[in-house]
Design a protein around this motif. Structure first.
Motif, PDB file in Angstrom:
ATOM      1  N   PHE A  22     -16.687  23.664   1.718  1.00  0.00           N
ATOM      2  CA  PHE A  22     -15.481  23.660   2.532  1.00  0.00           C
ATOM      3  C   PHE A  22     -15.156  22.247   3.026  1.00  0.00           C
ATOM      4  CE2 PHE A  22     -12.684  24.522   6.070  1.00  0.00           C
ATOM      5  CZ  PHE A  22     -11.882  25.530   5.568  1.00  0.00           C
ATOM      6  N   ALA A  23     -16.175  21.479   3.365  1.00  0.00           N
ATOM      7  CA  ALA A  23     -15.951  20.086   3.792  1.00  0.00           C
ATOM      8  C   ALA A  23     -15.339  19.281   2.653  1.00  0.00           C
ATOM      9  CB  ALA A  23     -17.261  19.464   4.253  1.00  0.00           C
ATOM     10  N   TRP A  24     -15.819  19.487   1.436  1.00  0.00           N
ATOM     11  CA  TRP A  24     -15.259  18.795   0.271  1.00  0.00           C
ATOM     12  C   TRP A  24     -13.807  19.203   0.067  1.00  0.00           C
ATOM     13  CZ3 TRP A  24     -13.236  20.628  -4.309  1.00  0.00           C
ATOM     14  CH2 TRP A  24     -12.999  19.668  -5.293  1.00  0.00           C
ATOM     15  N   MET A  25     -13.522  20.498   0.204  1.00  0.00           N
ATOM     16  CA  MET A  25     -12.153  20.974   0.048  1.00  0.00           C
ATOM     17  C   MET A  25     -11.236  20.336   1.099  1.00  0.00           C
ATOM     18  SD  MET A  25     -12.706  25.028  -0.804  1.00  0.00           S
ATOM     19  CE  MET A  25     -10.971  25.376  -1.042  1.00  0.00           C
ATOM     20  N   THR A  26     -11.743  20.172   2.290  1.00  0.00           N
ATOM     21  CA  THR A  26     -10.949  19.548   3.351  1.00  0.00           C
ATOM     22  C   THR A  26     -10.625  18.104   3.003  1.00  0.00           C
ATOM     23  OG1 THR A  26     -11.919  21.015   4.999  1.00  0.00           O
ATOM     24  CG2 THR A  26     -10.889  18.991   5.811  1.00  0.00           C
ATOM     25  N   ARG A  27     -11.627  17.366   2.540  1.00  0.00           N
ATOM     26  CA  ARG A  27     -11.388  15.968   2.150  1.00  0.00           C
ATOM     27  C   ARG A  27     -10.395  15.900   0.989  1.00  0.00           C
ATOM     28  NH1 ARG A  27     -16.948  16.011   2.873  1.00  0.00           N
ATOM     29  NH2 ARG A  27     -17.335  15.895   0.653  1.00  0.00           N
ATOM     30  N   ALA A  28     -10.566  16.774  -0.002  1.00  0.00           N
ATOM     31  CA  ALA A  28      -9.657  16.797  -1.146  1.00  0.00           C
ATOM     32  C   ALA A  28      -8.245  17.182  -0.704  1.00  0.00           C
ATOM     33  CB  ALA A  28     -10.169  17.772  -2.205  1.00  0.00           C
ATOM     34  N   ALA A  29      -8.137  18.107   0.224  1.00  0.00           N
ATOM     35  CA  ALA A  29      -6.828  18.551   0.713  1.00  0.00           C
ATOM     36  C   ALA A  29      -6.065  17.416   1.384  1.00  0.00           C
ATOM     37  CB  ALA A  29      -7.000  19.716   1.680  1.00  0.00           C
ATOM     38  N   LEU A  30      -6.767  16.548   2.099  1.00  0.00           N
ATOM     39  CA  LEU A  30      -6.101  15.411   2.745  1.00  0.00           C
ATOM     40  C   LEU A  30      -5.471  14.483   1.717  1.00  0.00           C
ATOM     41  CD1 LEU A  30      -8.678  14.677   5.569  1.00  0.00           C
ATOM     42  CD2 LEU A  30      -6.421  15.745   5.796  1.00  0.00           C
ATOM     43  N   TRP A  31      -6.195  14.225   0.614  1.00  0.00           N
ATOM     44  CA  TRP A  31      -5.646  13.387  -0.454  1.00  0.00           C
ATOM     45  C   TRP A  31      -4.502  14.093  -1.158  1.00  0.00           C
ATOM     46  CZ3 TRP A  31      -6.293   8.401  -0.786  1.00  0.00           C
ATOM     47  CH2 TRP A  31      -7.406   7.831  -0.187  1.00  0.00           C
ATOM     48  N   ALA A  32      -4.653  15.392  -1.421  1.00  0.00           N
ATOM     49  CA  ALA A  32      -3.596  16.161  -2.080  1.00  0.00           C
ATOM     50  C   ALA A  32      -2.312  16.137  -1.251  1.00  0.00           C
ATOM     51  CB  ALA A  32      -4.066  17.598  -2.306  1.00  0.00           C
ATOM     52  N   GLU A  33      -2.448  16.278   0.043  1.00  0.00           N
ATOM     53  CA  GLU A  33      -1.276  16.253   0.917  1.00  0.00           C
ATOM     54  C   GLU A  33      -0.650  14.856   0.951  1.00  0.00           C
ATOM     55  OE1 GLU A  33       1.612  17.884   3.373  1.00  0.00           O
ATOM     56  OE2 GLU A  33       0.111  18.850   2.096  1.00  0.00           O
ATOM     57  N   LYS A  34      -1.495  13.831   1.020  1.00  0.00           N
ATOM     58  CA  LYS A  34      -1.002  12.451   1.035  1.00  0.00           C
ATOM     59  C   LYS A  34      -0.187  12.152  -0.223  1.00  0.00           C
ATOM     60  CE  LYS A  34      -2.651   7.695   1.175  1.00  0.00           C
ATOM     61  NZ  LYS A  34      -3.788   6.798   1.389  1.00  0.00           N
ATOM     62  N   TRP A  35      -0.658  12.648  -1.369  1.00  0.00           N
ATOM     63  CA  TRP A  35       0.013  12.390  -2.640  1.00  0.00           C
ATOM     64  C   TRP A  35       1.032  13.478  -2.997  1.00  0.00           C
ATOM     65  CZ3 TRP A  35      -5.350  11.268  -5.162  1.00  0.00           C
ATOM     66  CH2 TRP A  35      -5.762   9.983  -4.807  1.00  0.00           C
ATOM     67  N   ASP A  36       1.183  14.473  -2.119  1.00  0.00           N
ATOM     68  CA  ASP A  36       2.103  15.590  -2.350  1.00  0.00           C
ATOM     69  C   ASP A  36       1.865  16.224  -3.723  1.00  0.00           C
ATOM     70  OD1 ASP A  36       4.102  17.401  -1.667  1.00  0.00           O
ATOM     71  OD2 ASP A  36       5.688  16.162  -2.531  1.00  0.00           O
ATOM     72  N   HIS A  37       0.599  16.442  -4.013  1.00  0.00           N
ATOM     73  CA  HIS A  37       0.211  17.061  -5.282  1.00  0.00           C
ATOM     74  C   HIS A  37      -0.953  18.002  -4.996  1.00  0.00           C
ATOM     75  CE1 HIS A  37       0.132  17.591  -9.528  1.00  0.00           C
ATOM     76  NE2 HIS A  37      -1.147  17.263  -9.601  1.00  0.00           N
ATOM     77  N   HIS A  38      -0.692  19.282  -5.038  1.00  0.00           N
ATOM     78  CA  HIS A  38      -1.644  20.259  -4.538  1.00  0.00           C
ATOM     79  C   HIS A  38      -2.319  21.040  -5.661  1.00  0.00           C
ATOM     80  CE1 HIS A  38       1.389  19.348  -1.477  1.00  0.00           C
ATOM     81  NE2 HIS A  38       0.318  19.243  -0.712  1.00  0.00           N
ATOM     82  N   PRO A  39      -3.640  21.174  -5.575  1.00  0.00           N
ATOM     83  CA  PRO A  39      -4.384  21.858  -6.630  1.00  0.00           C
ATOM     84  C   PRO A  39      -4.291  23.374  -6.503  1.00  0.00           C
ATOM     85  CG  PRO A  39      -5.882  21.236  -4.883  1.00  0.00           C
ATOM     86  CD  PRO A  39      -4.531  20.672  -4.511  1.00  0.00           C
ATOM     87  N   GLU A  40      -4.585  24.016  -7.604  1.00  0.00           N
ATOM     88  CA  GLU A  40      -4.890  25.444  -7.573  1.00  0.00           C
ATOM     89  C   GLU A  40      -6.410  25.484  -7.450  1.00  0.00           C
ATOM     90  OE1 GLU A  40      -3.527  27.350 -11.162  1.00  0.00           O
ATOM     91  OE2 GLU A  40      -1.709  26.113 -11.161  1.00  0.00           O
ATOM     92  N   TRP A  41      -6.910  26.183  -6.458  1.00  0.00           N
ATOM     93  CA  TRP A  41      -8.359  26.261  -6.346  1.00  0.00           C
ATOM     94  C   TRP A  41      -8.804  27.588  -5.795  1.00  0.00           C
ATOM     95  CZ3 TRP A  41      -9.357  21.420  -2.835  1.00  0.00           C
ATOM     96  CH2 TRP A  41      -8.689  21.546  -1.626  1.00  0.00           C
ATOM     97  N   PHE A  42     -10.059  27.891  -6.086  1.00  0.00           N
ATOM     98  CA  PHE A  42     -10.639  29.164  -5.730  1.00  0.00           C
ATOM     99  C   PHE A  42     -12.048  28.890  -5.247  1.00  0.00           C
ATOM    100  CE2 PHE A  42     -12.649  33.249  -6.920  1.00  0.00           C
ATOM    101  CZ  PHE A  42     -11.802  34.110  -6.241  1.00  0.00           C
TER     102      PHE A  42
END
Length: 96
Positions: free
Chosen positions: A44-64
């Protein structure tokens, strides 16, 4: 504006990702990778860090996420397939 990767770009941009555990999704112009962590908290911590970058770049992953695993699929819906944004986010996820 983001564009779909050309055949030439695919060879240079995707090859290092495919060598690092990413794979092409069958029947779709997308890449996928499963990340495994020690426990749910680390995942979950990794997902949070990745989410911050995804939001910054306005490019969001599909993840499960299930417990300590996170399966990520990347594709740029606006262009109907893979773009440089997918490669950029994949590299960032690998580095986190």
């Amino acid at each position: 504006m983001t564009e779909k990767l050309s055949d030439t770009a695919r060879k240079t941009v995707l090859a290092p990702l495919l060598d690092n555990g990413w794979s092409m999704v069958e029947g779709r112009d997308a890449i996928v990778k499963t990340f495994t962590f020690e426990d749910f908290t680390q995942a979950f911590a990794w997902m949070t860090r990745a989410a911050l970058w995804a939001e910054k770049w306005d490019h969001h992953p599909e993840w499960f996420n299930i417990y300590k695993t996170v399966k990520v699929t990347l594709s740029t819906h606006d262009v109907g397939g893979l773009s440089t944004l997918d490669a950029k986010l994949a590299r960032k996820m690998d580095s986190l």
